[in-house]
Design an enzyme around this catalytic site. Structure first.
Site, mmCIF file in Angstrom:
data_model
loop_
_atom_site.group_PDB
_atom_site.id
_atom_site.type_symbol
_atom_site.label_atom_id
_atom_site.label_comp_id
_atom_site.label_asym_id
_atom_site.label_seq_id
_atom_site.Cartn_x
_atom_site.Cartn_y
_atom_site.Cartn_z
ATOM 1 N N PHE A 237 0.767 -1.207 -0.128
ATOM 2 C CA PHE A 237 -0.008 0.078 0.002
ATOM 3 C C PHE A 237 0.797 1.263 -0.043
ATOM 4 O O PHE A 237 0.622 2.284 0.500
ATOM 5 C CB PHE A 237 -0.937 0.336 1.278
ATOM 6 C CG PHE A 237 -1.655 -1.413 1.322
ATOM 7 C CD1 PHE A 237 -2.636 -1.715 0.420
ATOM 8 C CD2 PHE A 237 -1.435 -2.138 2.197
ATOM 9 C CE1 PHE A 237 -3.103 -2.748 0.749
ATOM 10 C CE2 PHE A 237 -2.005 -3.402 2.623
ATOM 11 C CZ PHE A 237 -2.931 -3.713 1.596
ATOM 12 N N ARG A 587 -9.267 0.553 -20.423
ATOM 13 C CA ARG A 587 -9.589 -0.947 -20.554
ATOM 14 C C ARG A 587 -9.383 -1.569 -19.431
ATOM 15 O O ARG A 587 -8.152 -1.597 -18.920
ATOM 16 C CB ARG A 587 -8.929 -1.243 -22.007
ATOM 17 C CG ARG A 587 -9.494 -2.607 -22.388
ATOM 18 C CD ARG A 587 -8.594 -3.193 -23.614
ATOM 19 N NE ARG A 587 -9.022 -4.317 -23.919
ATOM 20 C CZ ARG A 587 -8.437 -5.243 -25.146
ATOM 21 N NH1 ARG A 587 -7.558 -4.639 -25.814
ATOM 22 N NH2 ARG A 587 -9.161 -6.251 -25.177
ATOM 23 N N ILE A 588 -10.478 -2.467 -18.813
ATOM 24 C CA ILE A 588 -10.228 -3.259 -17.864
ATOM 25 C C ILE A 588 -9.718 -4.835 -18.234
ATOM 26 O O ILE A 588 -10.227 -5.145 -19.349
ATOM 27 C CB ILE A 588 -11.441 -3.426 -16.955
ATOM 28 C CG1 ILE A 588 -12.073 -1.954 -16.606
ATOM 29 C CG2 ILE A 588 -11.116 -4.425 -15.979
ATOM 30 C CD1 ILE A 588 -11.068 -1.403 -15.542
ATOM 31 N N ASN A 590 -8.715 -7.497 -16.439
ATOM 32 C CA ASN A 590 -9.034 -8.529 -15.885
ATOM 33 C C ASN A 590 -10.124 -8.409 -14.987
ATOM 34 O O ASN A 590 -9.979 -7.534 -14.105
ATOM 35 C CB ASN A 590 -7.903 -9.330 -15.144
ATOM 36 C CG ASN A 590 -8.272 -10.614 -14.630
ATOM 37 O OD1 ASN A 590 -9.573 -10.839 -13.958
ATOM 38 N ND2 ASN A 590 -7.469 -11.685 -14.849
ATOM 39 N N GLN A 597 -9.430 -5.029 -6.932
ATOM 40 C CA GLN A 597 -8.720 -3.792 -6.654
ATOM 41 C C GLN A 597 -9.572 -2.651 -6.233
ATOM 42 O O GLN A 597 -9.405 -1.840 -5.285
ATOM 43 C CB GLN A 597 -7.856 -3.409 -7.651
ATOM 44 C CG GLN A 597 -6.760 -4.315 -7.885
ATOM 45 C CD GLN A 597 -5.659 -4.213 -6.766
ATOM 46 O OE1 GLN A 597 -5.027 -3.110 -6.269
ATOM 47 N NE2 GLN A 597 -5.585 -5.053 -5.833
ATOM 48 N N GLU A 664 -5.571 2.284 -7.056
ATOM 49 C CA GLU A 664 -5.763 3.557 -5.903
ATOM 50 C C GLU A 664 -6.919 4.269 -6.142
ATOM 51 O O GLU A 664 -7.512 4.795 -4.945
ATOM 52 C CB GLU A 664 -4.582 4.455 -5.977
ATOM 53 C CG GLU A 664 -3.297 3.734 -5.612
ATOM 54 C CD GLU A 664 -1.847 4.695 -5.809
ATOM 55 O OE1 GLU A 664 -1.630 5.038 -4.813
ATOM 56 O OE2 GLU A 664 -1.384 4.224 -7.009
#
Length: 712
Positions: A237, A587-588, A590, A597, A664
């Site tokens: 983190f 674009r995602i 996965n 996340q 994030e």
């Protein structure tokens, strides 16, 4: 509209994490778990004064204990060259810059013996007056040249003060975010050994390259004589984004004893030695017309740093890109105190900064009598308000609209305290979110093997985000082969050099190089006259000059957060009934790991809003909350209904995958949405986090008290 089912292609599919089985069965090995013949353990001794110098160390009682091999202090520890980062200069001099600074290290045959030995070391100090208290009016506050990330400390356009004074509607408010701590599940740990002049290190880090560079400088070695690996990392983190003292201490102890040595920090020592999110004091001044259009926006932040290193949380930076305000100021001041050095924590700058900004926007909406979603829509900029550059893509309005639809925002009664249900007050809130798109140069290699499989090698670091899996998907997509044909190696300086996992830039940086290497390999395979040779066929990529090239676009991810809370008027307890996030993040790659996340970030934001926070004791200079018994992070019971969705965003100005960072942005607006929901529920504006039961109950009692009595 949203990526809830994945796609039919390799890239974007909800592939399971490759290392998942190893982790749940306990076969994945972390930095402190690499055993070997003669391995020793070391335990640090922290300073018990807030400022001063060590005048004497009595190691005799520790050395007399069974199993204790050595006690390293500033008097006998190996001399090291001065590091670029002064927090790594441990056991090099008698100075104590803050409480918790390590003044000795006990090395022993077992962890138990090392811990007992550390308790037996006696240290004498000469103390000096100390100051650990941050105030906005601190006489030593100054304006630095830069804030974290190389951002200018001050940016100003137009006449913010004059425009604010002339505005029809004004909001002038202050918000406070306390120190926050990363607390990864795996504490910082390193195992080191010297092998004929070659230093071999296993460490828990977000980037093995920077660790190797730091060790090379301090031990005056060529980087080729150092190997650093981080195969599995149990969270970071941000706190593991730079080398920490554990790796230096392990290497020093290994050199001193000639043994393999493991240093694993006790959790209660982490707040003092691995960074923290610095406290931030915010002043927001928003001026608007009666129609809700902003005419002036000022966000001024005061924060702290240590005496040994300047780190300035860039909390006012997100105000520079969020809303269309012709008169804009964002500024930072910092006070150097006798405190541990702050550092990165998930969404540094954006997380506390957007909490304050989005809370102030909610206050402005209340002053205007305008719906909070609509106020944000009315102030949507056509271009980056700070630079004037066009956005590569910006779909914040669509995120707000889609979130409002899914959350049934239209059914909300905007009146505060309109949702009473017995002893509970029910409220809803909204906040926007943004996070910059970043990428750094990376190298990668791709190999076709004679058995028909492929191997991709890149020194990426998988800190629990699923990087192995997503990079394999990038490779399979570029090669045009099934995912199970692609093997991947990450997490070692023996692999092609790559940047650290930080700034939501890891996948964009590594994936760019992986895509190019695999595309080149695919081209070579199309012209290969025969079968793949026994040694394999390879291709390489280096994105230097591309990934770090300046863009003419302002590149950011955006999102919208919605929250519903129940506030108990008897106990002051706040429960989040449901949270919803909608994101526009390119674009995602996965669908499964992306949702993880987003949800993880939102959960961390819930902790920031309700439970997490610490205090610096003015008398002792120590963080009062130094373990998970006193520093409360959310548990599963605190997250009952949480949803993450995203828009299918096509942005051609990013990288070959068209992706933006997602690690994030999930935290950025969460705390503000919850705080705004608490205001809607109670009619009380709490301007200091966290919203703990004692703080909320005090506010409720003061709100209910008749004039002239407690709280009146």
């Amino acid at each position: 509209m949203t990526g809830t089912t994945g796609t039919e292609t390799v890239l974007g599919a909800p592939a399971e994490r490759r290392e998942g089985r190893e982790k749940v069965t306990g076969t994945a090995r972390y930095a402190a778990e690499y055993d070997g013949p003669g391995r020793a353990h070391a335990w640090p001794v922290p300073a018990t004064v807030a400022r001063g110098r060590v005048t004497a160390v009595d190691a005799g009682p520790a050395l007399a204990l069974p199993g204790v091999l050595a006690v390293l202090t500033h008097e006998n520890a190996p001399r090291l060259a001065e590091p670029d980062d002064p927090i790594l200069a441990v056991l090099q001099n008698p100075r104590v810059p803050h409480r918790g600074w390590f003044v000795a290290l006990v090395v022993a045959e077992s962890l138990e013996a090392a811990r007992e030995g550390a308790d037996a070391v006696r240290v004498a100090y000469e103390t000096e007056p100390h100051d650990v208290t941050l105030t906005a009016a601190h006489p030593d506050a100054y304006t630095p040249e830069q804030a974290n990330g190389g951002n200018p400390a001050v940016r100003e356009h137009g006449d913010p003060d004059g425009a604010f004074a002339a505005a029809e509607v004004r909001v002038d408010v202050e918000y406070r975010v306390p120190p926050l701590h990363n607390h990864p599940m795996e504490p910082h740990a390193s195992t080191a050994r010297w092998d004929d002049g070659h230093l071999v290190v296993r460490t828990s880090s977000q980037g093995t390259g920077p660790v190797r560079a730091a060790l090379a400088t301090m031990f005056e070695l060529p980087e080729e004589r150092i190997t650093v690996s981080a195969e599995h990392v149990g969270g970071g983190f941000g706190s593991k984004g730079t080398p920490r003292p554990d790796v230096v201490l392990a290497a020093m102890a290994a050199r001193h004893t000639g043994r393999t040595v493991t240093v694993a920090f006790p959790r209660r020592r982490l707040p003092a030695v691995v960074g923290h999110r610095a406290p931030t004091l915010h002043r927001l001044r928003l001026g608007a017309g009666r129609d809700g259009g902003l005419v002036s926006l000022s966000h001024e932040v005061t924060t702290h740093s240590s005496r040994i290193k300047e780190f300035v949380e860039q909390a006012a930076v997100p105000a520079r890109v969020m809303y269309a305000a012709p008169h804009l100021r964002s500024a930072h001041r910092v006070v150097r105190l006798d405190v541990p050095t702050p550092s990165w924590m998930r969404a540094p700058g954006e997380s506390p900064g957007m909490y304050a900004l989005e809370s102030a926007m909610d206050e402005l909406a209340a002053e205007l009598g305008v719906d909070p979603v609509e106020l944000r829509v009315r102030n949507e900029p056509a271009a980056d308000p700070d630079t004037g550059r066009p956005f590569s893509s910006r779909h914040l309005v669509e995120c707000l609209r889609e979130g409002a639809r899914r959350f049934d925002w239209a059914a909300r009664d905007p009146r505060p305290r309109s949702g009473a249900a017995g002893a509970l007050l029910i409220g809803t809130g909204v906040a926007a979110a943004t996070y910059p798109v970043m990428a750094a140069p990376s190298r990668a290699s791709a190999w076709a093997l004679p058995d028909g499989d492929f191997l991709v090698r890149v020194n990426a670091t998988d800190i629990g985000t699923g990087a192995r899996t997503v990079l394999a998907q990038v490779a399979a997509d570029a090669l045009g082969v099934p995912l199970d044909r692609v093997g991947i190696e990450v997490g070692s300086t023996e692999l092609p050099a790559a940047p650290l996992a930080g700034g939501s830039s890891g996948t964009a940086s590594w994936g760019w190089a992986v895509h190019e290497a695999c595309a080149r390999l695919a081209d070579r395979l199309t012209t290969l006259p025969g079968p793949v040779p026994e040694a394999g066929l390879g291709a390489h990529a280096d994105t230097a000059g591309q990934a770090d090239a300046e863009s003419r676009y302002s590149r950011h991810a955006f999102g919208a957060h919605f929250a519903e809370v129940a506030v108990d008027t008897v106990t002051g307890e706040v429960r989040v009934r449901r949270m919803l996030g909608v994101y526009a993040a390119g674009r995602i790659l996965n669908a499964r790991t992306a949702r993880s996340q987003f949800v993880g970030g939102m959960t961390m934001g819930l902790g920031m809003a309700l439970t997490e926070g610490s205090h610096l004791d003015p008398a002792f200079g120590d963080f009062a909350e130094s373990d998970l018994a006193s520093y409360h992070v959310p548990a599963h019971a605190d997250v009952t209904d949480i949803e993450a969705h995203w828009l299918q965003e096509d942005d051609p100005h990013l990288n070959p995958m068209g992706s933006k960072g997602i690690g994030e942005i999930g935290i950025v607006g969460s705390a503000a949405a919850i705080g705004n929901a608490v205001h809607h529920a109670t009619g009380i504006r709490f301007r200091e986090l966290p919203l703990t039961p004692d703080r909320v109950l005090t506010g409720l009692l003061a709100h209910e008290a008749p004039p002239g009595t407690f709280g009146g």
